[in-house]
Every structure is written in C-alpha cells, then in structure tokens.
Design a protein around this motif. Structure first.
Motif, mmCIF file in Angstrom:
data_model
loop_
_atom_site.group_PDB
_atom_site.id
_atom_site.type_symbol
_atom_site.label_atom_id
_atom_site.label_comp_id
_atom_site.label_asym_id
_atom_site.label_seq_id
_atom_site.Cartn_x
_atom_site.Cartn_y
_atom_site.Cartn_z
ATOM 1 N N UNK A 30 0.984 -0.641 -0.102
ATOM 2 C CA UNK A 30 0.209 -0.087 0.345
ATOM 3 C C UNK A 30 0.683 0.959 0.165
ATOM 4 N N UNK A 31 0.497 2.143 -0.283
ATOM 5 C CA UNK A 31 1.350 3.599 -0.485
ATOM 6 C C UNK A 31 1.785 4.023 1.011
ATOM 7 N N UNK A 32 1.252 3.789 1.486
ATOM 8 C CA UNK A 32 1.784 4.033 2.660
ATOM 9 C C UNK A 32 2.518 3.832 3.271
ATOM 10 N N UNK A 33 2.591 2.536 3.129
ATOM 11 C CA UNK A 33 3.955 1.806 3.295
ATOM 12 C C UNK A 33 5.013 2.259 2.783
ATOM 13 N N UNK A 34 5.368 2.027 1.140
ATOM 14 C CA UNK A 34 5.870 2.473 0.238
ATOM 15 C C UNK A 34 6.668 4.393 -0.057
ATOM 16 N N UNK A 35 5.563 4.362 0.585
ATOM 17 C CA UNK A 35 6.024 6.010 0.631
ATOM 18 C C UNK A 35 6.719 5.735 2.171
ATOM 19 N N UNK A 40 8.666 3.460 3.353
ATOM 20 C CA UNK A 40 9.991 3.120 2.905
ATOM 21 C C UNK A 40 11.074 3.901 2.132
ATOM 22 N N UNK A 41 10.387 4.571 1.243
ATOM 23 C CA UNK A 41 11.584 5.862 0.379
ATOM 24 C C UNK A 41 12.087 6.687 1.296
ATOM 25 N N UNK A 42 11.166 7.817 1.928
ATOM 26 C CA UNK A 42 11.974 8.188 3.460
ATOM 27 C C UNK A 42 13.142 8.126 3.998
ATOM 28 N N UNK A 43 12.515 6.130 4.458
ATOM 29 C CA UNK A 43 13.703 5.707 5.537
ATOM 30 C C UNK A 43 15.447 5.484 4.586
ATOM 31 N N UNK A 44 14.735 4.471 3.145
ATOM 32 C CA UNK A 44 15.790 4.871 2.275
ATOM 33 C C UNK A 44 16.651 5.566 1.772
ATOM 34 N N UNK A 45 16.043 6.225 1.229
ATOM 35 C CA UNK A 45 16.265 7.866 0.873
ATOM 36 C C UNK A 45 17.630 8.435 2.154
ATOM 37 N N UNK A 46 17.461 8.502 3.610
ATOM 38 C CA UNK A 46 17.454 9.412 4.488
ATOM 39 C C UNK A 46 19.116 8.826 4.445
ATOM 40 N N UNK A 97 7.300 11.431 9.550
ATOM 41 C CA UNK A 97 5.917 11.999 9.224
ATOM 42 C C UNK A 97 5.595 12.908 8.819
ATOM 43 N N UNK A 98 6.314 14.070 8.251
ATOM 44 C CA UNK A 98 5.479 15.345 8.083
ATOM 45 C C UNK A 98 5.823 15.000 6.431
ATOM 46 N N UNK A 99 7.672 14.231 6.334
ATOM 47 C CA UNK A 99 7.825 13.998 4.271
ATOM 48 C C UNK A 99 6.874 12.697 3.964
ATOM 49 N N UNK A 100 6.565 11.899 4.576
ATOM 50 C CA UNK A 100 5.333 11.385 3.961
ATOM 51 C C UNK A 100 4.114 11.757 3.455
ATOM 52 N N UNK A 101 3.862 12.773 4.528
ATOM 53 C CA UNK A 101 2.627 13.483 4.669
ATOM 54 C C UNK A 101 2.601 14.432 3.375
ATOM 55 N N UNK A 102 4.081 14.570 2.835
ATOM 56 C CA UNK A 102 4.187 15.755 1.765
ATOM 57 C C UNK A 102 3.576 14.691 0.800
ATOM 58 N N UNK A 130 -14.586 5.692 20.702
ATOM 59 C CA UNK A 130 -13.510 4.400 20.193
ATOM 60 C C UNK A 130 -14.334 5.116 18.415
ATOM 61 N N UNK A 131 -13.632 5.279 17.615
ATOM 62 C CA UNK A 131 -14.539 5.732 16.358
ATOM 63 C C UNK A 131 -13.199 5.221 15.329
ATOM 64 N N UNK A 132 -13.985 5.232 14.136
ATOM 65 C CA UNK A 132 -12.894 4.522 12.759
ATOM 66 C C UNK A 132 -12.169 5.740 12.479
ATOM 67 N N UNK A 133 -10.828 5.868 11.547
ATOM 68 C CA UNK A 133 -10.477 6.988 11.046
ATOM 69 C C UNK A 133 -9.523 5.847 10.041
ATOM 70 N N UNK A 134 -9.040 6.566 8.933
ATOM 71 C CA UNK A 134 -7.732 5.923 7.966
ATOM 72 C C UNK A 134 -6.661 5.176 8.330
ATOM 73 N N UNK A 135 -6.066 4.278 8.142
ATOM 74 C CA UNK A 135 -5.153 3.661 8.509
ATOM 75 C C UNK A 135 -3.817 3.896 8.439
ATOM 76 N N UNK A 136 -3.714 5.712 8.706
ATOM 77 C CA UNK A 136 -2.528 6.491 8.675
ATOM 78 C C UNK A 136 -2.421 7.612 9.944
ATOM 79 N N UNK A 137 -1.224 7.938 9.419
ATOM 80 C CA UNK A 137 -0.840 8.991 10.648
ATOM 81 C C UNK A 137 -2.486 10.437 9.705
ATOM 82 N N UNK A 138 -2.505 11.245 11.129
ATOM 83 C CA UNK A 138 -3.245 12.254 11.393
ATOM 84 C C UNK A 138 -2.488 13.389 10.012
ATOM 85 N N UNK A 139 -1.406 13.323 9.944
ATOM 86 C CA UNK A 139 -0.943 14.739 8.252
ATOM 87 C C UNK A 139 -1.271 13.665 7.173
ATOM 88 N N UNK A 140 -1.163 12.916 7.392
ATOM 89 C CA UNK A 140 -1.191 11.649 6.085
ATOM 90 C C UNK A 140 -2.612 11.481 5.493
#
Length: 173
Positions: free
Chosen positions: A13-18, A20-26, A44-49, A88-98
């Motif tokens: 999924x896209x979030x995991x790819x993002x 991994x890309x940030x981790x690999x590019x550091x 996480x801010x870079x992933x949100x971008x 308790x509520x449902x939200x997207x499985x992403x960090x808040x900024x993303x």
C-alpha cells in the motif's frame, strides 16, 4: 491470470511505500520513520507531503472530468474531544497528517461497513452478519465520513452496482 496474481503478490500500500522511500533515502539509515530525517516527526511530515502530492495530482485529473476514488483500510482510535467523554471511532489507517489530504476538501468520504447484528442477552452477545455491506457518507461520530451531495442515509452496497449513481450526476452518463 498470471499478471493479476503477480500484481496482488507484489502489491504494497501507498503509505508503506512512502515510509520505506523516506527511510531508504535518509543517509543516516534510520531504523524507523520516527528516526528518519533527524526525528521529531520530520519523517512523518515528509510522508504527509508525498500524500499531498498524490492528492494534488488526483485533483488535476478531476479537473479533466475524471472521478477519483481512494480506498483505504480503517483503524480504531480513541477520540478525546474537549466537550465530551472519550469514545472509540474509525479513522483511516494513516498518520493524522497523511490522512488530511484524503478527508479535507473532498466531495465525499465514505465508510463501508459490514451489516452486523448482535444476538443474546446480558454480557454474552454474539455478532452475526449475512455478509451485506452499507456505505455511510454522512457525518457521524463513529467514523470519518461526509459528502457534498446531501446524502443523509446509509446506502446498500450490492456487488456490481455503484450506490452513488443516483446522487452524482457525472456517474449517470
């Protein structure tokens, strides 16, 4: 059939790819996104971008007359509002900024759920379902959902049918 199976096996999924890309590019080779780019939420801010860029590109396609649908999994989270008790509520499985690019400034944010009923008395209840699903598109505290089409009721989701056709003119062609 091989092509379809290959796509499913290699799908990430896209979030995991993002992430991994940030981790690999550091260049400091962090062990997690929390350590990436010097820590303090920078990774996480870079992933949100990156999510914002995807959303912006999708907006350009919408300007060309396309309907864009993003699909995500949900997680539960405890919501603590200043004027009510936590729940308790449902939200997207992403960090808040993303998650913001996919829930802010969109025409519809829907939540598909399994129609579930409970049987039993007292503390011993059993959840059952006939497998049917419903689409929630109106604002509710239980999940993130909203729409700009004045939909105020649950919509049944039937295999092979788009439940939004009666509400969205561009789908009626």
């Amino acid at each position: 059939q091989y092509f379809t199976e290959t796509i499913v096996e290699n799908e990430k999924h896209l979030h995991a790819m993002f992430i991994q890309d940030i981790i690999d590019s550091d260049p400091k080779k962090p062990k997690s996104i929390n350590q990436a780019m010097g820590g303090y939420g920078a990774g996480l801010s870079a992933v949100a971008t990156m999510h914002q860029r995807v959303r912006k590109a999708a907006g350009m396609l919408v300007d060309q007359g396309m309907n864009i649908v993003f699909i995500a999994h949900a997680d539960t989270e405890t919501i603590e509002l200043p004027d009510s008790d936590p729940y308790t509520g449902y939200n997207l499985r992403l960090c808040k900024k993303s998650a913001a690019p996919y829930t802010d400034d969109v025409d519809l944010c829907g939540f598909i759920k399994l129609q579930t009923f409970t049987l039993g008395d007292g503390d011993r209840k059993k959840a059952i379902s006939d497998g049917s699903r419903i689409l929630v598109t109106y604002a509710t505290a239980a999940n993130v959902s909203k729409n700009r089409f004045a939909i105020s009721e649950d919509l049944p989701v039937v295999l092979g049918e788009n439940p939004l056709v009666p509400y969205i003119k561009s789908l009626q062609n």
